[in-house]
Design an enzyme around this catalytic site. Structure first.
Site: not given
Ligand code: NAD
Length: 504
Positions: A245, A279
């Site tokens: 997502e 998002c």
């Molecule tokens: P992010 O990608 O920085 O991190 C998301 C999660 O992944 C965090 O828990 C982080 O610790 C973890 N993570 C980071 N690097 C990783 C790795 N290499 N391996 C495994 N896990 C890892 O995103 P964010 O800044 O927390 O959230 C914002 C993003 O999420 C935006 O792009 C937003 O649009 C998206 N989002 C999507 C939805 C949806 O339902 N489609 C909902 C909410 C947010």
């Protein structure tokens, strides 16, 4: 606020990290950083818990999930306060987010049995002697990796549906919102104290990567497309399947016959709510040229009344992730450098950790503010010939998450909704699909793949199991070494009768 050390954790001592209030930079709490061993330990416990949870009668899982739902609802004030402190969003927005999550727990709990239970399916003429059954079994342990922007609603789209489908969950919330994650896990343990069916692991990227490489049966990831690629690479080592997502660049398209007051109000809320850190927030608006000026005037009026801040009257809060402010700044600067015009605010709207509302017009389609996720309280407004033209530009990007259409003509609005290359489209509203628990939620392209919510969301966390039971001897036994040429001839003439007809 006093610093507290989160007590739940693995058996060995660990490094720790702090979570901060984004408005004040005060330390909220300290959490352990789970490494490979800690994650493996949690996943192992989860496998035992999963066997117990899956072994409960479906109605017992339902009762417990409904008890969790009502616990969350009764303590909504405490949880909302925590969401407000960790993300900076206004309390009312935190309450709304929790309400929506509760609606999903309720739906998943009440519908899991009906959606997943064994059902007879037609076996067809060739296999007429077989009774065919399809059922959906739990996967085992689902690893959920969450973001910070909606720390209750977003992971709950995976957690509630995975639990309702009979799985145990190991949850790694964002490193920005571990206290909210911890609250959810402890509240679940209040209603399911017997086994660690829902566990918390805390940490940043490295912890998430350990979870993706661990012995989980599936990863439900929510975050950016860039991170999703890394998670997918880690999952690839064990061929662990994944739901992704990811982000969006949602468009709102305004037709010439639209109710402009409603469209401007929805665009303003969709762009500014949660400081644009949504998002499925509105980042681009395409407006039919006949109504462009009136719409822009209404949007500017509406957005100029809005103010970010930490106080109770503020419309939205600070940017939760400090580095996101730099992304917003780069997008505004790039849009202006390419000839875009600020209709409201601009670079001086950035006053860290806050960003005031920004409207940008005449921004070329190849600008970052149009092609990349900004994740801030900014919106581009672009004049188009008509609804069709708006849909064409809305579909031009890499993302495909949500979208909105404003039009009075129902037929035209529905046709536009269908042609938008998004997983979800709202007609004459924004983001309303997230509040309908029976509708699947997810995207395509850089917005990811797989679905949470609805029956598809339950099946996403299940394994389809097909069973055939021979109920009578076959007229011709094709799967036997004693099959004769005559048997084959009979079956071929039957198949030619059934399937060999010429179609014009
Ligand atoms: P992010 O990608 O920085 O991190 C998301 C999660 O992944 C965090 O828990 C982080 O610790 C973890 N993570 C980071 N690097 C990783 C790795 N290499 N391996 C495994 N896990 C890892 O995103 P964010 O800044 O927390 O959230 C914002 C993003 O999420 C935006 O792009 C937003 O649009 C998206 N989002 C999507 C939805 C949806 O339902 N489609 C909902 C909410 C947010």
């Amino acid at each position: 606020m006093t610093t507290t050390l989160w007590t739940q954790g693995p058996s060995r001592p660990m490094e720790t990290f702090d979570t901060l209030n984004p408005a004040t930079s005060e330390v909220i709490a300290t959490f352990p950083v789970f490494g490979e061993d800690g994650v493996a330990e949690a996943v192992e416990h989860a496998h035992h818990a999963a066997a117990w949870w899956a072994g409960l009668p479906a109605k017992d899982r339902k009762t417990r999930l409904l008890a969790w739902k009502s616990h969350i609802m009764r303590y909504i004030g405490r949880l909302a306060e925590l969401v407000h402190t960790e993300t900076g969003k206004p309390l009312a927005d935190a309450q709304l987010e929790i309400l929506l999550a509760v609606v999903h727990i309720d739906w998943a709990a009440r519908n899991a049995r009906k959606v997943l239970r064994p059902r007879r399916v037609r076996s067809g003429l060739v296999a007429f002697n077989q009774a065919a059954t399809l059922e959906y079994q739990p996967l085992g342990v689902v690893g959920v990796i969450g973001p910070w922007n909606y720390p209750v609603f977003t992971p709950m789209g995976s957690i509630a549906y995975a639990l309702a489908a009979g799985n145990a969950v190991v949850f790694k919330p964002s490193e920005l919102t571990p206290a909210v994650g911890g609250w959810l896990v402890s509240s679940f343990a209040e209603v399911v104290p017997e086994q660690p069916v829902l566990q918390l692991i805390t940490g940043a990227a490295a912890t998430g990567e350990c979870l993706a490489r661990s012995a989980v049966s599936k990863i439900a990831f929510t975050g950016s497309a860039a991170t999703a690629k890394k998670v997918m690479a880690a999952c690839a080592q064990n061929l662990t399947p994944m739901v992704a997502e990811c982000g969006g660049k949602d468009a709102l398209v305004v037709a010439a016959d639209a109710n402009l007051d409603a469209a401007a109000d929805a665009a303003a809320w969709g762009a500014l709510s949660n400081a644009g850190q949504t998002c499925v927030g509105v980042e681009r608006v395409y407006v039919a040229e006949d109504v462009y000026h009136s719409f822009v005037e209404k949007l500017a009026d509406r957005m100029s009344e809005v103010r970010p801040g930490e106080d109770r009257e503020a419309d939205y809060g600070p940017m939760t992730l400090p580095s996101q402010v730099d992304v917003v700044e780069r997008h505004i600067a790039d849009a202006l450098a390419r000839g875009g015009r600020p209709l409201l605010g601009g670079l001086d709207s950035i006053r860290k950790p806050y960003v005031g509302p920004v409207i940008l017009a005449d921004v070329p389609e190849e600008s970052r503010a149009v092609t990349e996720e900004t994740f801030g309280p900014t919106v581009t407004v672009t004049r188009v010939a008509n609804l069709h033209d708006g849909v064409r530009l809305a579909n031009a990007g890499r993302y495909g998450l949500g979208a909105s259409v404003f039009a009075r003509n129902r037929k035209a609005a529905m046709a536009a909704a269908r042609s938008l290359r998004s997983g979800m489209t709202a007609v004459n509203s924004v983001i309303s699909f997230a509040a309908v628990p029976s509708l699947p939620f997810g995207g395509s392209g850089d917005s990811g793949f797989g679905r949470i919510h609805g029956a598809d969301g339950l099946r996403e966390f299940s394994r389809p199991k097909s069973i055939t039971r021979q109920r009578m001897r076959p007229m011709v036994n094709l799967t036997s070494l004693s099959r004769t040429d005559k048997d084959m001839k009979r079956i071929l003439s039957l198949a030619t009768m059934l399937h060999g007809k010429r179609y014009k």
